[in-house]
Design an enzyme around this catalytic site. Structure first.
Site, mmCIF file in Angstrom:
data_model
loop_
_atom_site.group_PDB
_atom_site.id
_atom_site.type_symbol
_atom_site.label_atom_id
_atom_site.label_comp_id
_atom_site.label_asym_id
_atom_site.label_seq_id
_atom_site.Cartn_x
_atom_site.Cartn_y
_atom_site.Cartn_z
ATOM 1 N N HIS A 1 31.563 38.698 41.282
ATOM 2 C CA HIS A 1 32.213 39.304 40.116
ATOM 3 C C HIS A 1 31.233 39.362 38.939
ATOM 4 O O HIS A 1 31.187 40.357 38.204
ATOM 5 C CB HIS A 1 33.421 38.468 39.667
ATOM 6 C CG HIS A 1 34.537 38.386 40.651
ATOM 7 N ND1 HIS A 1 34.935 37.209 41.229
ATOM 8 C CD2 HIS A 1 35.372 39.336 41.149
ATOM 9 C CE1 HIS A 1 35.967 37.424 42.032
ATOM 10 N NE2 HIS A 1 36.246 38.720 42.006
ATOM 11 N N GLN B 1 49.878 43.862 46.539
ATOM 12 C CA GLN B 1 48.882 44.077 47.592
ATOM 13 C C GLN B 1 48.857 42.951 48.626
ATOM 14 O O GLN B 1 48.017 42.958 49.520
ATOM 15 C CB GLN B 1 47.492 44.333 47.009
ATOM 16 C CG GLN B 1 46.828 43.147 46.361
ATOM 17 C CD GLN B 1 45.497 43.530 45.725
ATOM 18 O OE1 GLN B 1 45.445 44.250 44.732
ATOM 19 N NE2 GLN B 1 44.401 43.063 46.298
ATOM 20 N N GLY C 1 33.393 46.640 43.699
ATOM 21 C CA GLY C 1 32.384 46.141 44.627
ATOM 22 C C GLY C 1 32.414 46.867 45.967
ATOM 23 O O GLY C 1 33.488 47.218 46.479
#
Ligand code: AMP
Length: 273
Positions: free
Chosen positions: A28, A55, A142
């Site tokens: 991160h 999610q 990412g």
């Protein structure tokens, strides 16, 4: 929501968003540093921390997911983040919410989507909300979660979000394991075995030049790691995520495994042609 918007109105330069679920690690941190560069001195970097219940499937690790909030805030401060956005579940997801953002299935029913139905609908819905609330010029995601990145790019294209989506390369530990908040679930023994996952993928990609042989080799090497179960290992087109029969430009090897009870994902872009 209004408070965060009014803070961002003061930005003299671009607003750059890094969406996360917290438990921040050096993967991160690399995304945040990149966001800082993109925002420049006059722009603002926003890191959102939201463990998104939409999610997670009912039996997944929503309750157990690490939430070290003070540590996360300190990391953000040390990286020069301007705003840490910490919405509550209630503020982001109305109890009677009935509108969601759902990629039709081409991209979201394959790979991770096969074993995590509804996962990307949850991701897209929350990322769309973050885009609407923060209104960033760009957002950094990412490449470790390549499928997520591909689906967000598609959402931005198909729904005309005025946001530039920026992918950031996978950050790895010194032994090759992709950094992940879920690595904390691994026992010491599993952690020692975990680098063999990436090694298996790398070996297969370096040694073979057909998708079939690459997958066969990677699966066999992964299966030799004690305590692992393969979820999927596939060679796919990097944009459409559909399986390919031959290597071509923009092809990737993508994989997910369980090491003990921990699910690990990784991918390698196959550039050798
Ligand atoms: P998460 O908090 O796991 O939802 O991740 C937030 C963002 O950080 C996502 O865009 C991830 O793809 C990205 N990310 C997490 N781990 C890594 C890593 N090892 N390398 C690059 N990006 C990462």
């Amino acid at each position: 929501m209004a408070a965060v918007r009014s803070l961002l109105l003061h930005a003299a330069g671009p607003v750059v968003l890094v969406p996360t679920m917290g438990a921040l690690h050096h993967g991160h941190a690399a995304l945040i540093k990149h966001a800082r560069k993109l925002a420049g001195k006059s722009g603002m970097v926003v890191v959102s921390i939201f463990v998104n219940p939409l999610q997670f499937a009912p039996k997944e690790d929503l309750a157990a997911y690490p939430r070290p909030l003070s540590k996360d805030k300190a990391i953000c401060k040390s990286l020069g983040v301007d705003v840490v956005f910490l919405p509550s579940v209630e503020s982001l997801i109305p109890a009677d919410a009935s509108v969601y953002v759902d990629e039709g299935g081409l991209l979201s029913s394959v790979l991770c989507g096969r074993s995590r139905p509804g996962h990307f609908k949850g991701v897209c819905t929350i990322v769309a909300k973050l885009f609407n609330i923060i209104q960033p010029k760009s957002a950094v995601f990412g490449e470790k979660d390549w499928q997520q990145l591909a689906i967000i790019r598609r959402m931005v294209r198909d729904l005309n979000f005025p946001v530039k989506v920026i992918g950031y390369p996978i950050v790895r530990e010194a032994d090759g394991l992709a950094v992940s908040s879920r690595n904390a679930y691994l026992s010491a023994q599993e952690r020692a075995l975990a680098p063999r996952f990436y090694e298996a993928l790398q070996f297969a990609v370096e040694k073979y030049s057909t998708p079939e042989a690459i997958v066969r080799e990677a699966v066999s090497r992964i299966q030799s790691i004690p305590g692992t179960r393969v979820d999927y290992v596939e060679v796919v087109d990097s944009s459409t995520l559909q399986p390919v029969k031959k290597l071509k430009a923009e092809t990737m090897l993508a994989a997910a495994i369980f090491l003990g009870r921990t699910r690990l994902i990784d991918n390698i872009q196959i550039t050798r042609l």
